[in-house]
Motif scaffolding. Structure first.
Motif, mmCIF file in Angstrom:
data_model
loop_
_atom_site.group_PDB
_atom_site.id
_atom_site.type_symbol
_atom_site.label_atom_id
_atom_site.label_comp_id
_atom_site.label_asym_id
_atom_site.label_seq_id
_atom_site.Cartn_x
_atom_site.Cartn_y
_atom_site.Cartn_z
ATOM 1 N N ASN A 279 0.828 -1.220 0.000
ATOM 2 C CA ASN A 279 0.000 0.000 0.000
ATOM 3 C C ASN A 279 0.858 1.264 0.000
ATOM 4 O OD1 ASN A 279 -2.097 -1.766 0.308
ATOM 5 N ND2 ASN A 279 -2.570 -1.191 2.430
ATOM 6 N N GLY A 280 1.900 1.254 0.831
ATOM 7 C CA GLY A 280 2.754 2.442 0.954
ATOM 8 C C GLY A 280 3.444 2.757 -0.359
ATOM 9 N N ARG A 281 4.028 1.714 -0.978
ATOM 10 C CA ARG A 281 4.728 1.934 -2.256
ATOM 11 C C ARG A 281 3.766 2.386 -3.344
ATOM 12 N NH1 ARG A 281 7.385 -3.708 -2.132
ATOM 13 N NH2 ARG A 281 6.123 -3.762 -0.224
ATOM 14 N N HIS B 192 -3.385 2.979 1.789
ATOM 15 C CA HIS B 192 -4.135 2.097 2.705
ATOM 16 C C HIS B 192 -5.631 2.167 2.403
ATOM 17 C CE1 HIS B 192 -0.545 1.139 4.812
ATOM 18 N NE2 HIS B 192 -0.383 2.318 5.378
ATOM 19 N N ALA C 75 -3.802 -7.544 8.307
ATOM 20 C CA ALA C 75 -4.069 -6.110 8.188
ATOM 21 C C ALA C 75 -3.084 -5.252 8.982
ATOM 22 C CB ALA C 75 -5.496 -5.803 8.657
ATOM 23 N N ASN D 30 3.989 -3.384 13.257
ATOM 24 C CA ASN D 30 3.557 -2.172 12.557
ATOM 25 C C ASN D 30 3.393 -0.959 13.481
ATOM 26 O OD1 ASN D 30 1.633 -4.045 10.110
ATOM 27 N ND2 ASN D 30 3.655 -3.125 9.858
#
Ligand code: IPE
Ligand code: IPE
Ligand code: MG
Length: 247
Positions: free
Chosen positions: A26-28, A41, A67, A72
């Motif tokens: 998601n971040g990339r 996200h 998730a 994290n």
């Protein structure tokens, strides 16, 4: 394990009934577009909706999604708070649809560290969907395999000290029974998106004999068609469970 029923298209073979997914990238996905990570996200949560909707049609009866890991919390406060809000919003927004579609929702992981309001939402949707059986959706939030095994060891030690269980009576089934996943079948197939080829503390006990598939696709781009393609590949694999190849 004997959890899988035969796939009618391949007599003698079993399709994956329990698929577990490490939803990564998601971040990339966001950074590649010059967007804040949280946008990735949010987009990832939309992918969850699509994959959950498609799963029963692909023969999946158990779907487990990673998730948020126990590691994290090391991310920025902004990202952690944003993710927690997203989980709460997902439950609130999806509850009606999940109930109507026969999805039973469960959570694994240590809830004690989560916001009480989120804990209440989690317990609420678990209770509301407890009688559903079309798809068993398990979402791992503040989940870490080592943490889960540690909590299980503690529970067994307490039971032993109380004289409720004799140490020599502890079997693999006893341990499985005190894990967060008690009552769930082991995953047949674990998929990780985004090209990373590590397990990151996901279901180390339960996936001891799972097949692994690594997809280069970032989670926000992961479509039901990608899942279908991976499932088809899984159908061609031979699982031996330590025995020799079938004649
Ligand atoms: C997965 O995407 C979602 C969570 C771990 C919460 P990432 O946020 O890890 O995305 P990348 O790996 O930085 O691209
Ligand atoms: C694993 O992804 C956890 C989730 C998908 C929720 P991470 O992105 O946190 O894992 P690492 O840090 O790359 O191992
Ligand atoms: Mg990642």
């Amino acid at each position: 394990m004997a959890h899988s029923s035969p796939d009618p298209a391949h007599p003698g073979r079993a399709g994956p009934q329990h698929v577990a997914i490490i939803m990564d990238g998601n971040g990339r996905w966001a950074t590649n577009r010059g967007l804040p990570r949280l946008v990735g996200h949010r987009r990832g949560a939309e992918r969850v909706r699509a994959i959950v909707a498609a799963a029963p049609g692909l023969g999946i009866r158990w779907l487990t999604l990673y998730a948020f890991s126990t590691e994290n919390w090391k991310r920025s406060t902004e990202e952690v708070i944003g993710l927690m809000r997203l989980f709460a919003r997902y439950i609130e927004r999806e509850a009606d649809r999940l109930s109507a579609n026969g999805v039973r929702v469960r959570f694994i992981g240590d809830r004690a560290r989560l916001d009480p309001r989120l804990q209440a939402l989690m317990a609420g949707i678990e209770a509301r969907t407890a009688a559903n059986a079309v798809l068993n959706l398990t979402i791992a939030v503040n989940y870490g395999g080592r943490d889960e095994v540690t909590r299980a060891a503690r529970a067994l030690a307490v039971a032993a000290l109380r004289g409720e269980i004799a140490p020599e009576a502890i079997t693999e089934a006893t341990v499985a029974g005190v894990l967060d996943t008690a009552g769930l079948p082991d995953p047949d197939l674990v998929i990780r998106t985004s090209g990373e080829t590590r397990v990151s503390n996901f279901l180390p006990w339960q996936a001891a004999y799972a097949e692994y598939e690594f997809s280069p696709v970032l989670w926000p781009d992961f479509l039901p068609a990608h899942l279908a393609e991976i499932m088809a590949r899984f159908g061609l694999r031979e699982r031996r469970f330590g025995a020799v190849a079938a004649g």
